[in-house]
Every structure is written in C-alpha cells, then in structure tokens.
Motif scaffolding. Structure first.
Motif, short mmCIF file in Angstrom:
data_model
loop_
_atom_site.label_atom_id
_atom_site.label_comp_id
_atom_site.label_asym_id
_atom_site.label_seq_id
_atom_site.Cartn_x
_atom_site.Cartn_y
_atom_site.Cartn_z
N ALA A 77 0.86 0.46 -10.21
CA ALA A 77 2.19 -0.05 -9.94
C ALA A 77 3.26 0.82 -10.59
O ALA A 77 4.29 1.12 -9.98
CB ALA A 77 2.32 -1.49 -10.44
N PHE A 78 3.01 1.27 -11.83
CA PHE A 78 4.02 2.08 -12.54
C PHE A 78 4.22 3.41 -11.85
O PHE A 78 5.35 3.84 -11.58
CB PHE A 78 3.57 2.27 -13.99
CG PHE A 78 4.48 3.22 -14.75
CD1 PHE A 78 5.75 2.83 -15.12
CD2 PHE A 78 4.05 4.49 -15.07
CE1 PHE A 78 6.58 3.70 -15.81
CE2 PHE A 78 4.88 5.36 -15.75
CZ PHE A 78 6.15 4.96 -16.13
N HIS A 79 3.08 4.12 -11.57
CA HIS A 79 3.21 5.42 -10.92
C HIS A 79 3.81 5.31 -9.53
O HIS A 79 4.54 6.21 -9.09
CB HIS A 79 1.83 6.10 -10.87
CG HIS A 79 1.34 6.51 -12.24
ND1 HIS A 79 2.01 7.39 -13.05
CD2 HIS A 79 0.21 6.11 -12.92
CE1 HIS A 79 1.33 7.55 -14.19
NE2 HIS A 79 0.23 6.77 -14.13
N GLY A 80 3.51 4.19 -8.81
CA GLY A 80 4.11 4.01 -7.50
C GLY A 80 5.63 3.85 -7.60
O GLY A 80 6.37 4.39 -6.78
N LEU B 74 0.84 -1.20 0.00
CA LEU B 74 0.00 0.00 0.00
C LEU B 74 0.87 1.25 0.00
O LEU B 74 0.55 2.24 -0.66
CB LEU B 74 -0.90 -0.01 1.25
CG LEU B 74 -1.84 1.20 1.39
CD1 LEU B 74 -2.80 1.28 0.20
CD2 LEU B 74 -2.61 1.11 2.70
N GLY B 75 1.99 1.17 0.75
CA GLY B 75 2.88 2.32 0.74
C GLY B 75 3.43 2.61 -0.64
O GLY B 75 3.59 3.75 -1.05
N GLU B 76 3.73 1.53 -1.39
CA GLU B 76 4.23 1.73 -2.74
C GLU B 76 3.13 2.29 -3.65
O GLU B 76 3.40 2.97 -4.64
CB GLU B 76 4.75 0.40 -3.30
CG GLU B 76 5.99 -0.09 -2.59
CD GLU B 76 6.55 -1.32 -3.29
OE1 GLU B 76 5.94 -1.75 -4.29
OE2 GLU B 76 7.58 -1.84 -2.81
N PHE C 250 3.46 -6.87 -11.10
CA PHE C 250 3.90 -5.69 -11.85
C PHE C 250 5.08 -5.02 -11.13
O PHE C 250 6.05 -4.59 -11.78
CB PHE C 250 2.75 -4.69 -12.00
CG PHE C 250 1.64 -5.20 -12.89
CD1 PHE C 250 1.93 -5.95 -14.02
CD2 PHE C 250 0.30 -4.95 -12.59
CE1 PHE C 250 0.90 -6.41 -14.84
CE2 PHE C 250 -0.72 -5.41 -13.41
CZ PHE C 250 -0.42 -6.15 -14.54
N GLY C 251 4.98 -4.93 -9.80
CA GLY C 251 6.07 -4.29 -9.05
C GLY C 251 7.39 -5.03 -9.22
O GLY C 251 8.45 -4.42 -9.40
N ASN C 252 7.34 -6.37 -9.17
CA ASN C 252 8.56 -7.16 -9.36
C ASN C 252 9.13 -6.94 -10.76
O ASN C 252 10.34 -6.87 -10.95
CB ASN C 252 8.28 -8.64 -9.14
CG ASN C 252 8.08 -8.98 -7.66
OD1 ASN C 252 8.43 -8.20 -6.78
ND2 ASN C 252 7.49 -10.14 -7.39
N ALA C 253 8.23 -6.86 -11.75
CA ALA C 253 8.69 -6.67 -13.12
C ALA C 253 9.37 -5.32 -13.28
O ALA C 253 10.44 -5.21 -13.89
CB ALA C 253 7.51 -6.80 -14.09
#
Length: 817
Positions: free
Chosen positions: A692-695, A590-592, A733-736
């Motif tokens: 995920a991208f914007h984070g 959530l923080g990300e 997505f974050g891992n990618a």
C-alpha cells in the motif's frame, strides 16, 4: 284663494315664458318647507311652484325630456311659409333625401323623431348635409330624448345657422316600428313628427327656443305622472305615481329613493298617501288595495278585497279615533289599522254613488265625500260626522242550518251520515264516495240580516279563512278520505265578528282497499315479495361475487407470477451489477498496487540476477582452471561447486519470493471465491502494509510517512481467505495514507504524519488495528461510512465501495466485526 277676502288669483301658463306654470294636468298640491308648493302633474313629474313670483320648476322623471311647450311652439312654426323641407310619416326600410337651396344665411330649426337602441345605434333617424355629403347635423342617441310610448322612441331638436348654398335633408328607417305600425307599447307623444323637418326661425325667437330645447332636470322617478303627494312628520315628501309606485323625496338634497315596487303585489298606482297617528305610512293602490309601508324597507302589510275592502280604492281619510275611511267601488268602509277590522257603509247607509273617489275633512271634523266625476260627482256631495257613528257591539251567534250530499238534503237516521240535527251535530261520517257536500249556515242577527258576512275554512284542506262575503253556503267536492273540521264565523252588518263561530268534524271513510287491514295485507305481500326478491338477488349476487373473486384471484396469481419473474430478473441484474462493481473495485485497488508490487518484486529479481552473474563467473573460472591445469585439485573444484550450489539455492529462494508476489497479485485480481487456509497474519499484514505504501508513493512521489508496526508475536496463523483479507488491509492502509497525505498538504509545517498497524491475539479472535494522525472522520459521517457509494473523498477520488466491501468481507466472510 285668499280665505280672508274670498278672492282668487289665477296662475296660467305662458308660452313665451317656459318658466311659468306647467301646461300639464295638475293632480295634487302640497306645501313645501320654504313657502313654495309641490305640484303633481300628469306628464312632467313633480313640479315646484313659487306663488309669489309665479315661477315653476319642473323635475322630470328618470328620462330627461324637452319642455312640453317646445312642441306647441313647433306646431306654430310648422307652416308652409316656415317649413323649408320635410320628410315625414314614413314607413319601414326608407332611405330618402331631399335637396333644398338657401339664397341667404338662415337660422333653422331641425326636428327629428325616430327610433334608437340603448346600445347607441339609431334605427330611424334624420340628418342635414351639404352638397359634398358632409353631414352638418345628425340625430344621435346621446343627444336625443325620450319621446313617449316605448323606450326606443327618440326625439331631437337642433338649431343651425346655415350659409347661403345647396343642401340635402335625409331620413333612414329600418324594417320595423314605423309610422302607423308602432310596437306594442304605443305611439310616441307626437307621432305627426315622425321623420325629419327643417323650419325657418327668426333671430328674435332664438332665446325662447334655446330655453325650451334645454332638457328638463331629471328627478329619478319611475313614472312622470305624479297623482299623489304627502309631507310626513320627518320632513320627507312622498310621491305617488300612476305606474311607477311610491318614491321618497328628500326636500333638502332633492334626491329620490324609490320604494319597493312589485307588479304583482304593489304599490304600483298610488292614489293616496297618509301617515297615521302612530307615525305609520299607508298608501292606497288602485289595483292592490291598502298597503302599510316602512319608510326604509318598503311594504309591510297589505289589505284587499279578501279582507273586506272595496275594490279600486281611491279615497283615504283618518278620523280623530284613528280609523281610516276608505272609498272605492260600491262602498265606503271604516278600517281599524290596529286590528284590521272593517265596517262597510253602502247605499243602505245613504251612500248614493257607485264609486267613492274623493273626500276631505272639514275643520270641525266633518267628512265630505263625492263620486268619481270630481269631488261632488253626479250624485252631489255627502257629509257625515264619524264621531256620531256607533257600532252594534253584539257579535252574532253562528249556526249550521243545512247539510247536503250531491245537492240533496241529508235526512237524519241511525245509518245516515247525520245522527242528529245539523245545528247540534258534532260529527259527520261519510263513505269514500260521498265527497260532494254542501254546508248551509246563518248568523243569528236580524237587523239587516242580508248584511251579515261570513268567512269559513275546511281544515286541513284550507289553511286560511275565505274572503268575507254575504254568501251563506259553501260546497266541497272531490275530497280525499280523511279527517276534516269545517269552521265558520260571522260578523254583523257593522263588522263585529264572532271569532269563535261554530265547527263540525267531518270524517270521510276510505274504501276497503285503503283500510288498515288492507294496508296490513299489502305490507305482508310486499314484505314477502321483498324477501323473495332479496333471496333471489342475494343468491345472484353471491354467485356473481364468487365468479368475480375467482377472476380476481386468477388475475392476482398472474400478476404475482409476472412480478416474481420481474423480481428474479431484477435480482439477477442487481447481482451481476454488484459483482461487476466489486470486480471494478478490485481492479481499481490492483492498479494502485502495481507500483508497490513492482518495487517488491525488484529485490528478489536483483538477487536472482546477482547470483546468476556470480554463478556465471564461477563457472567461467572453473572452466579456465581446467583448461589451464587439467590436473587441478579436486578440493578446489568441490569448493567452487559448493559455491555454485549455494548461489542456486539463493536464486531459487528469490524466484519463489517473486512467484509469491505474482500469485498474491493474481489472487487479488481474481473474481472467484477463495478458500480458507492457514495464513501468517503478521506476514500478510506487513506485506500489504508495504504494498500500500509503495503504491501510494508512485502517485505521490513526495509522500513521507512514518510507518509503525506493533505485531504481536503470539498472533500466529489464522484460517482466512488471503486475497479477501489482503484486500481489506490494502483498503484500510490506502485510506490511512490518503488521509495523512491530505492533512500534510493542508497543515504543513511541523506536522509529521504516521500510519500504524497493530496485531494481537485475544481469547478467540485476532485483532488488527490500523490508525493514523490524519483529520479523522466527521461525527455526522461515521454512521454512513460502510454504506455503498458513500465517500468523504473529493469527487472523482473514490468510488464509495471500498469500506462497504471490506465490511462485508470481515462480517460475512470471516465472522468479524
């Protein structure tokens, strides 16, 4: 003695020349290889004498000692005129000093006889000191020599040159072993010297005294009294001692090797040494008889009184036929070393001495022997030719002559122990109480029948034959019931044995309580007792085992209950910990998302603000229109109201969009259990892709990644738990994005990172594929990526729970793979 001229040359000791012949008694002389003579002496061990020069070299035993002439010289010096001072013949616990004065420089001889211990401590010792107390001479263990008696007796003689002045002579003793009260083992050789004395000597006496004071060379013998010598065929000199057994002396190296000595078996006192015609070495021992010795290993065979030899053997000679002639107490015997047979010659044969101690073989083979008072003895010299002595070759028959019970002759009878005469009987049956019986026997040899000898044994009570003797009866008492065989053999007076002899079987019956039937009854009673005891013990053990089993089961039940409770507590703790970890992972993700959500929610808020401002302008414009022209056209008013309504609609839509984003964030952060509901998969995928991208861009401002979408139009809606599936997509997505960002920083250059997502509907499932052109996952890690806490990210960059939770959501929550 010169045999050719019949003249004698006498060699005497010379006190002025200590290298002359030793003053001790001489026991035996044998030739040395170099033409000299080996001499066995009484006190000074082995000596070597040179007849040409008249010189004598003494080899002392194990403990070095002074030349014996030293003490004779001291006796001549110890006069009132020569003795300066003396403290002699003292008792226990003495600490005495005596002062003396010398009016000029004086040569003195100090003699101290006392006691010391092998640890180097002196117990009784003397010294010389000056008036200041400085000791000029003192008796020491290392400098003192053995003085005779017990090993602790020590003597030390020293020579000093004392200047003019005042001095003190001192002596100290301990609490035991003093003059006249000696330890067990006897007094020293010169007890009158016990103490310390100072004697005046002349300078002309110094050379002789220095020579006599030099300790004699030690040889290593166990005793200094050498009583027999023998040169064997190998060149060794064999040395027999009075109390130290046998030793082998190498005449080239002058080294001694002690042969086995045993106080209980011998050799101990070696009177004679002889090598027989077969090269075997034999010795006679005063205590232990005749012993055959191996030159390297020691005693091999022993023959004594039990074998027919006389006691206290002294003489040993060998004749041409290989027989030994041995002399001892009361008789002369001929011993065959090949068979061990013995023939005895005594007074009946003309032996008129009570002890045959010495003998010699003449050149013609005649034997001469005498008694114990020298070669001739009190009874003169005897001689005989062993070649003329013939044996009676007939071995005597042996017969039993009598049988007695409790000292009374047994008569024959049907119920008697003897059925026939004892001389022809083969069996004797005795009751268990008849265990005191005597056999009489006789050898049927009537030439000197009193010289017939017998040997017997009762098997298995005795395993060895008895010592041969002329006794013709034997008594046995207190024998246990059983089967025995009595055997007796005999020899004629010339020692020819009837080895077969005669025998008879003796059966002593057991009492009724030791018969076979009694033992059968005992066995039955014992078996019954064992069976009863076994049954009782078995029941007792079974009851005890049941009680123990019940106690063990109760204890196991209590332990299982305790373990169950502990496992429940552990399970609850683990469940709580798991939930906390899951929630922490949610909050971490959530923080990300915060930055991405802020970016997504900004657009609808901008729309809301813009349309609100526009409505505000339209409202102001409409008011101004009415204020300026109250009669404005209705059509213009309606047109403005239409714009306001349209703007309100847009405000509503963008507000709902913002509300949706907020609710999605709240669902993501929720720790509760969601519900399945129809969800547009493509919309969910796109939304999580953008979030995920914007984070990630908020953390990595320079991140530039091409985002590729290939969303199948036929995917449609699927009943899923939105927040859980969104969490899975967000993690993938974050891992990618992390992977391509790390690859971009490491590779740089023309590398163009991308992350793609693809959706498609299969027969019964929907497939979502996330891929990137990052470094990939190493092959050795691929089997572990779904394990909790496993991560390939650097320390502090990942928890290792993301893919584990995602795997559980997909496989357990949605039935996927």
């Amino acid at each position: 003695m010169n045999r050719a001229s019949g003249t004698f040359k006498r060699y005497e000791r010379d006190r002025e020349n200590p290298l002359r012949l030793e003053g001790a008694q001489i026991f035996q002389i044998v030739d040395a290889p170099d033409g000299k003579l080996w001499v066995g002496t009484q006190y000074r061990g082995l000596g070597r004498f040179d007849p040409d020069r008249g010189s004598f070299t003494s080899f002392a035993g194990d403990d070095a000692a002074y030349h014996p002439d030293l003490f004779a010289t001291i006796d001549t010096l110890a006069t009132e005129e020569r003795r300066i001072s003396a403290i002699l013949q003292l008792g226990d616990n003495v600490d005495s000093t005596r002062a003396f004065v010398l009016d000029k420089e004086t040569e003195v001889l100090v003699v101290s006889l006392g006691e010391g211990w092998t640890n180097g401590i002196m117990a009784d010792y003397g010294w010389v000191e000056d008036v200041t107390g400085e000791r000029l001479w003192q008796m020491e263990w290392e400098e003192s020599l053995f003085a005779g008696g017990v090993p602790y007796h020590r003597v030390q003689v020293g020579r000093l040159t004392l200047p003019k002045g005042r001095y003190r002579l001192g002596f100290e003793s301990d609490y035991e072993n003093s003059f006249g009260d000696w330890m067990e083992g006897g007094a020293p050789e010169h007890p009158e010297y016990w103490g310390v004395q100072l004697l005046k000597i002349a300078r002309s006496e110094v050379p002789v005294l220095d020579t006599l004071m030099t300790p004699l060379e030690t040889l290593g013998l166990l005793d200094d009294e050498v009583i027999s010598l023998y040169n064997d065929s190998r060149g060794f000199l064999w040395v027999g001692t009075s109390r130290g057994g046998l030793a082998r002396f190498d005449q080239e190296s002058e080294k001694v090797t002690a042969v086995f000595i045993d106080d209980n078996l011998g050799p101990y006192t070696v009177d004679q040494i002889h090598e027989d015609q077969l090269g075997q070495l034999w010795v006679t021992d005063f205590r232990f008889g005749l012993i055959r010795v191996d030159a390297d290993s020691g005693p091999v065979e022993r023959y004594g009184v039990k074998d027919g030899l006389p006691p206290e053997l002294g003489m040993m000679m060998e004749d041409e036929q290989g027989f030994f002639w041995l002399g001892g107490r009361g008789s002369l015997v001929r011993f065959d070393p090949r068979t061990g047979n013995v023939r005895t010659f005594d007074q009946w044969h003309g032996i008129q001495t009570s002890y045959v101690a010495n003998g010699m073989v003449a050149a013609d083979g005649t034997f001469f022997f005498g008694g114990n008072d020298g070669f001739g003895g009190n009874d003169g010299i005897r001689s005989f030719d062993p070649r003329t002595i013939a044996d009676d070759p007939v071995a005597p028959p042996v017969t039993l002559t009598s049988f007695q019970l409790f000292g009374e002759e047994v008569t024959r009878g049907a119920d008697a122990p003897l059925q026939t005469a004892i001389s022809v009987a083969q069996d004797i049956r005795l009751h268990h109480g008849d265990n005191d019986f005597t056999f009489g026997f006789s050898a049927l040899h009537f030439t000197r029948p009193e010289r017939n000898t017998y040997s017997y044994k009762l098997e298995p009570y005795e395993s060895a034959w008895s010592t041969p003797s002329t006794t013709s009866t034997v008594r046995y008492t207190n024998l246990s019931p059983g089967d025995y065989t009595f055997r007796v053999r005999a020899a004629n007076p010339d020692g020819v044995w009837n080895e077969d002899g005669t025998s008879i079987r003796v059966k002593i019956l057991p009492p009724w309580w030791r018969t076979v039937w009694a033992y059968l009854i005992y066995g039955l009673l014992f078996s019954g007792a064992v069976y009863s005891a076994d049954r009782f013990q078995r029941r007792r053990l079974i009851a005890r085992e049941r009680e123990l089993t019940r106690e063990r089961e109760l204890e196991q039940a209590r332990q299982l209950e305790k373990t169950h409770k502990e496992l429940q507590q552990t399970h609850l703790h683990l469940k709580s910990t798991q939930n906390q970890l899951v929630q922490q992972e949610k909050m971490a993700s959530l923080g990300e998302l915060t930055a991405g959500i802020a970016h997504e929610i900004k657009n609808p808020l901008n729309f809301v603000n813009n349309f609100a401002e526009l409505n505000e302008e339209l409202t102001t414009e409409l008011r101004e229109t009415f204020d300026a022209n109250p009669e404005a056209k209705l059509a213009d008013v309606l047109d403005t109201l239409s714009d306001l309504a349209q703007n309100a609609t847009m405000i509503k839509q963008n507000g709902q969009r913002a509300d949706s984003i907020v609710r999605s964030m709240m669902q993501h952060a929720s720790g509760g259990v969601g519900h399945r509901e129809p969800t547009d998969i493509n919309a969910l995928v796109s939304e999580q892709f953008d979030l995920a991208f914007h984070g990630k861009r908020t953390k990595m401002p320079g991140l530039s990644v091409e985002r590729r979408r290939a969303l199948g139009e036929d995917v449609g809606e699927v009943a899923v738990i939105q927040q859980d599936l969104g969490r899975v997509l967000l993690n993938l997505f974050g891992n990618a994005f992390d992977a391509v960002a790390r690859q971009s920083s490491e590779v740089g250059g023309d590398y163009k990172p991308f992350v793609s997502v693809q959706t498609r509907r299969l027969e019964k499932t929907v497939e979502i594929t996330v891929s990137d052109n990052g470094p990939g996952i190493p092959a050795e890690h691929r089997s572990k990526i779904f394990e909790p806490f496993f991560t390939t990210k650097p320390t502090g960059k990942g928890t290792g729970l993301g893919l584990s939770l995602s795997y559980d959501i997909v496989t357990q929550g949605h039935g996927g793979t």
